[in-house]
Write an enzyme that holds these catalytic residues in place. Structure first.
Site, PDB file in Angstrom:
ATOM      1  N   LYS A  25      -0.120  24.960  -2.803  1.00 48.35           N
ATOM      2  CA  LYS A  25      -1.328  24.168  -2.533  1.00 48.35           C
ATOM      3  C   LYS A  25      -1.004  22.685  -2.681  1.00 48.35           C
ATOM      4  O   LYS A  25      -1.367  22.014  -3.652  1.00 48.35           O
ATOM      5  CB  LYS A  25      -2.443  24.585  -3.481  1.00 48.35           C
ATOM      6  CG  LYS A  25      -2.877  26.029  -3.279  1.00 48.35           C
ATOM      7  CD  LYS A  25      -3.882  26.480  -4.317  1.00 48.35           C
ATOM      8  CE  LYS A  25      -4.258  27.943  -4.117  1.00 48.35           C
ATOM      9  NZ  LYS A  25      -5.178  28.444  -5.159  1.00 48.35           N
ATOM     10  N   ARG A  69       0.818  -1.208   0.000  1.00 51.44           N
ATOM     11  CA  ARG A  69       0.000   0.000   0.000  1.00 51.44           C
ATOM     12  C   ARG A  69       0.856   1.264   0.000  1.00 51.44           C
ATOM     13  O   ARG A  69       0.530   2.238  -0.669  1.00 51.44           O
ATOM     14  CB  ARG A  69      -0.953  -0.008   1.201  1.00 51.44           C
ATOM     15  CG  ARG A  69      -1.818   1.238   1.370  1.00 51.44           C
ATOM     16  CD  ARG A  69      -2.438   1.735   0.080  1.00 51.44           C
ATOM     17  NE  ARG A  69      -3.144   0.723  -0.666  1.00 51.44           N
ATOM     18  CZ  ARG A  69      -3.587   0.875  -1.902  1.00 51.44           C
ATOM     19  NH1 ARG A  69      -3.347   2.003  -2.560  1.00 51.44           N
ATOM     20  NH2 ARG A  69      -4.234  -0.095  -2.513  1.00 51.44           N
ATOM     21  N   LYS A 104       0.728  39.067  -0.973  1.00 53.99           N
ATOM     22  CA  LYS A 104      -0.648  38.896  -1.403  1.00 53.99           C
ATOM     23  C   LYS A 104      -1.532  39.957  -0.744  1.00 53.99           C
ATOM     24  O   LYS A 104      -1.062  40.750   0.070  1.00 53.99           O
ATOM     25  CB  LYS A 104      -1.110  37.475  -1.084  1.00 53.99           C
ATOM     26  CG  LYS A 104      -0.243  36.406  -1.770  1.00 53.99           C
ATOM     27  CD  LYS A 104      -0.623  35.007  -1.377  1.00 53.99           C
ATOM     28  CE  LYS A 104      -1.899  34.544  -2.046  1.00 53.99           C
ATOM     29  NZ  LYS A 104      -1.739  34.365  -3.505  1.00 53.99           N
ATOM     30  N   GLU A 159       1.213  40.459  -5.649  1.00 53.34           N
ATOM     31  CA  GLU A 159      -0.076  40.109  -6.252  1.00 53.34           C
ATOM     32  C   GLU A 159      -0.876  41.385  -6.497  1.00 53.34           C
ATOM     33  O   GLU A 159      -0.999  42.230  -5.594  1.00 53.34           O
ATOM     34  CB  GLU A 159      -0.854  39.184  -5.310  1.00 53.34           C
ATOM     35  CG  GLU A 159      -2.220  38.785  -5.828  1.00 53.34           C
ATOM     36  CD  GLU A 159      -2.990  37.984  -4.799  1.00 53.34           C
ATOM     37  OE1 GLU A 159      -2.996  36.751  -4.911  1.00 53.34           O
ATOM     38  OE2 GLU A 159      -3.558  38.594  -3.866  1.00 53.34           O
ATOM     39  N   ASP A 174      -3.840  38.529 -10.511  1.00 50.73           N
ATOM     40  CA  ASP A 174      -4.807  37.671  -9.822  1.00 50.73           C
ATOM     41  C   ASP A 174      -6.162  37.679 -10.517  1.00 50.73           C
ATOM     42  O   ASP A 174      -6.858  38.696 -10.543  1.00 50.73           O
ATOM     43  CB  ASP A 174      -4.958  38.133  -8.368  1.00 50.73           C
ATOM     44  CG  ASP A 174      -5.907  37.257  -7.581  1.00 50.73           C
ATOM     45  OD1 ASP A 174      -5.918  36.037  -7.812  1.00 50.73           O
ATOM     46  OD2 ASP A 174      -6.646  37.800  -6.735  1.00 50.73           O
TER      47      ASP A 174
END
Length: 285
Positions: free
Chosen positions: A139, A98, A171, A200, A221
């Site tokens: 992410k 696995r 950001k 950003e 963005d």
């Protein structure tokens, strides 16, 4: 990007610990002397990735496990292809199965996604006549950032910053907390003058301010293709531009055609579809 041996060891140790715990009671069903062979086959087209993690897992579970690969790292393979053959004690093969499949699925998924996005912009050029570059993002699955970013590179895309420590990406929340783009850029420069700094922006007014403040790069963005093209014209090559937000395989060519330098895609590592893999075991008498 190369797989870092220490990170590979840590990833594998954590994966085996959560799966085996104090011991594999299922493998105890098999006589300790029984030998076996297991073959890993893909049921979907994919880009193979994860070999360093597989080799480490097999070595940790039982050094007697032998690995035989039928495809290279980063190779595109088709449905029905054999990827790997493992031979050794049946107990060990059952214990490691696995973990091996999980690593190959997760990392091949990211590599396959990266290859698709990179292929979608192949041949398209930036406003400064360079190839359009596909970037990943932060992410990623917790604990597997290095592994997934390695997979992105294997698939043919490039890595953005690794984390919050190796580059600035100011950001909207950083900008709001710092009191504006100019204030944020100046503070960042004062703290770490030699670190790459990207800002950003949400419109061309903010873009102009970021350029004037001395940003090395700007992230557009959620710009539309038309707005992206306008931003490329406005910037006129003064700094590189990165497009990001809501970009898919269906829309990426249109964004790339605007002349933007970079396109970052969170879905490469966030919304991956693991390949369908099968590992079958047989006794070797």
């Amino acid at each position: 990007m190369r797989a870092d041996p220490e990170t590979v060891k840590r990833n594998v140790a954590e994966a085996l610990a959560e799966d085996i715990g104090p011991g594999d009671i299922n493998a105890e069903l098999i006589d300790a002397e029984t030998q076996a062979r297991a073959r890993l086959v893909t049921r979907t087209d994919m880009v193979l990735c994860g070999r360093p993690w597989v080799v480490e897992a097999c070595s940790v579970v039982d050094p007697r496990i032998a690995t035989r690969w039928f495809a290279e790292e980063g190779e595109s393979v088709t449905t029905g292809s054999s990827l790997l053959e493992l031979t050794g004690p049946a107990r060990a093969l059952l214990t490691v199965e696995r973990t091996v499949v999980n690593f190959v699925q997760v990392l091949s998924a990211a590599a396959t996604s990266a290859r698709r996005y990179a292929s979608a912009v192949a041949g398209l050029r930036t406003a400064t006549d360079k190839p359009v570059t596909i970037l990943d993002t932060r992410k990623t699955l917790p604990g597997l950032r290095h592994a997934q970013k390695y997979a992105v590179a294997v698939g043919g895309a490039q890595n953005h910053r690794m984390g919050l420590f190796d580059a600035f990406l100011l950001k909207e929340n950083h900008i709001a907390a710092a009191g504006g783009i100019t204030a944020a850029v100046h503070r960042a420069r004062a703290l770490h003058p030699n670190v790459k700094l990207e800002v950003e922006v949400e419109n061309n007014e903010e873009l102009q301010e970021a350029i004037a403040a001395g940003a090395d790069m700007a992230l557009l963005d959620n710009y539309s293709p038309e707005a992206t093209r306008e931003a490329v014209h406005l910037t006129a090559g003064r700094i590189p531009l990165e497009a990001s937000g809501g970009i898919t395989l269906e829309t990426i060519a249109g964004i790339a055609a605007t002349g933007v330098d970079f396109i970052s895609i969170g879905d490469i590592t966030k919304a991956v579809a693991p390949p369908d893999l099968s590992m079958r075991l047989e006794r070797v008498d």
